[in-house]
Write an enzyme that holds these catalytic residues in place. Structure first.
Site, mmCIF file in Angstrom:
data_model
loop_
_atom_site.group_PDB
_atom_site.id
_atom_site.type_symbol
_atom_site.label_atom_id
_atom_site.label_comp_id
_atom_site.label_asym_id
_atom_site.label_seq_id
_atom_site.Cartn_x
_atom_site.Cartn_y
_atom_site.Cartn_z
ATOM 1 N N HIS A 1 0.681 -1.197 0.098
ATOM 2 C CA HIS A 1 0.121 0.009 -0.036
ATOM 3 C C HIS A 1 0.790 1.352 0.059
ATOM 4 O O HIS A 1 0.437 2.231 -0.413
ATOM 5 C CB HIS A 1 -0.916 0.158 1.115
ATOM 6 C CG HIS A 1 -1.592 1.247 1.435
ATOM 7 N ND1 HIS A 1 -2.745 1.708 0.310
ATOM 8 C CD2 HIS A 1 -1.408 2.299 2.183
ATOM 9 C CE1 HIS A 1 -3.287 2.837 0.974
ATOM 10 N NE2 HIS A 1 -2.734 3.093 1.875
ATOM 11 N N CYS A 2 2.067 1.346 0.462
ATOM 12 C CA CYS A 2 2.871 2.494 0.858
ATOM 13 C C CYS A 2 3.739 2.942 -0.494
ATOM 14 O O CYS A 2 3.638 4.024 -0.903
ATOM 15 C CB CYS A 2 3.787 2.225 1.918
ATOM 16 S SG CYS A 2 2.737 1.883 3.504
ATOM 17 N N ILE A 3 4.701 2.246 -0.967
ATOM 18 C CA ILE A 3 5.552 2.827 -1.811
ATOM 19 C C ILE A 3 4.981 2.984 -3.283
ATOM 20 O O ILE A 3 5.416 3.843 -3.859
ATOM 21 C CB ILE A 3 6.870 1.682 -2.146
ATOM 22 C CG1 ILE A 3 7.663 1.502 -0.735
ATOM 23 C CG2 ILE A 3 7.885 2.010 -2.871
ATOM 24 C CD1 ILE A 3 8.456 0.453 -0.484
#
Length: 423
Positions: free
Chosen positions: A261-263
């Site tokens: 979900h982040c990078i």
């Protein structure tokens, strides 16, 4: 200043549940709130909904008095509350803060005067004050006096056994100095180290800086991996040699594409805000382009290897090994395995996948089921593509039984085999 004792956590996913349990272990009285009734019921029964949290941890916390509920009214007397809800991107790659807005508006009508609200969800710089602050002050409250507002980015690394949620330094910035003081009083008993920064906006930028740094550098090494292939150079060996320099170099490693979900997501929050200021974030968009092209590169390399062996991909039997976006987790969000399977389908290949953590995988309109990693299945495959190198995978057996192994993760580095090709 007295220590905060009764706290709420809104959103009980992979960020909120570990935070709620950490606060409970630190001695706070904890109320966990989630709008999903099934999640709440599961937790009340002592079963975990997050892979990094055991059932025993949840069972013990419930027995010791932690509360899980769908009712925001349970937060009417809390000293502080942390918001840990999703912040996805829209299809237009613009921020979707609807979950944050909903949580903040619900809290505004419930929390008592003097409550501390800490946003943990990743947002663009300025959103804590603009979005959450506006919702909390709709009734005439003043930030820094009637309500204390801060931002503290989640930095959880799913599957990381060395650094748990409380081991990682906790960056924290208040909208006002008083807000920061109240938030620090809430979090200091929970985390090993709290790192204060000047403002909530600065704390928001910290999170985006961390993940944009990773995305850009991974994009660079993915591009260099393609260059190295054309030069007939082993990129993994080149990285190992470069790493011997004691200064000026930090190793990043190529792969089949970005996941989680982040990078893949967070840099676009920064890019959107920068574009609003008239700044073109060229590095972010170029890195994203390179990273999104990696599944194509993987499939093209497989095509080349099969052609060399007289096998057309359109008639080939392919086994994708690993579907999660990283080792030893079950999370398939943005996983490159999905794109690789889709592209193999476009070539009309016969595709199966195996992942001990992912029993089913949605790929376009299809839902695949993980197949057992039997000797017979390995024998049948024209190529096994290692996409996720889970620690429990028997890499040696995969090599021994497969006609061809394409390794996107350098999982075979310690093994010498003629049927292995590395990214």
């Amino acid at each position: 200043m007295s220590t905060q004792t009764r706290v709420g956590v809104v959103g009980l996913g992979y960020v909120g549940l570990p935070l709620a349990l950490a606060m409970h272990r630190a001695g706070h009285e904890v109320v966990g709130v989630d709008v999903d009734a099934d999640t709440v019921e599961t937790l009340r029964n002592g079963d975990s909904t997050v892979s990094d949290v055991s059932d025993a941890e949840v069972t013990d916390a419930v027995a010791e008095g932690i509360t899980f509920t769908t009712d925001y009214e349970e937060l009417h007397d809390v000293d502080g509350v942390s918001i840990c809800v999703p912040t996805p991107l829209r299809k237009t790659d613009t921020p979707d803060l609807s979950f944050v807005v909903d949580a903040a508006e619900r809290l505004a009508g419930v929390i008592p005067d003097g409550c501390t609200v800490i946003l943990e969800s990743t947002v663009y710089p300025g959103a804590t004050e603009e979005v959450v602050g506006d919702a909390l002050t709709e009734n005439g409250a003043t930030v820094g006096e009637d309500v204390h507002l801060a931002f503290s980015p989640e930095r959880i690394d799913p599957g990381n056994e060395e650094y748990g949620p409380t081991d990682i330094p906790k960056v924290l910035g208040g909208v006002t100095p008083a807000c920061g003081d109240h938030a620090e009083a809430l979090y200091s008993p929970v985390f090993d180290e709290v790192v204060r920064v000047e403002s909530a906006t600065e704390a928001e930028l910290v999170k985006l800086l961390e993940n944009t740094f990773r995305a850009v550098n991974i994009g660079l090494i993915n591009e260099l991996a393609q260059v190295a292939h054309e030069l007939d150079v082993d990129i993994w060996n080149a990285i190992d040699a470069a790493e011997t320099k004691p200064f000026g170099f930090m190793p990043f490693y190529p792969g089949p594409g970005l996941g989680g979900h982040c990078i893949p997501i967070d840099p676009f929050y920064l890019s959107w805000k920068a574009n609003e200021q008239g700044i073109d974030t060229r590095f972010i968009h170029l890195a994203d382009t390179v990273n999104r092209e990696m599944p194509d590169h993987v499939v093209q390399r497989v095509v080349e290897q099969l052609n060399d062996r007289g096998v057309a991909l359109s008639t080939a039997d392919i086994l994708v090994v690993g579907a999660a976006y990283k080792p030893d987790v079950s999370d398939t969000r943005e996983s490159p395995a999905v794109d690789i399977v889709l592209k193999l389908e476009e070539w009309n290949a016969d595709v199966d996948y195996h992942d001990p953590h992912v029993p089913t995988l949605a790929v376009g309109e299809e839902t695949y089921e993980s197949v057992p990693l039997t000797d017979e299945r390995l024998d049948a495959a024209d190529c096994a593509i290692i996409v996720t190198d889970h620690s429990e995978l028997d890499i040696e057996r995969i090599i021994e039984r497969s006609a061809l192994v394409f390794d996107t993760r350098n999982a075979t580095a310690h093994l010498d085999a003629d049927n292995v090709v590395r990214l």
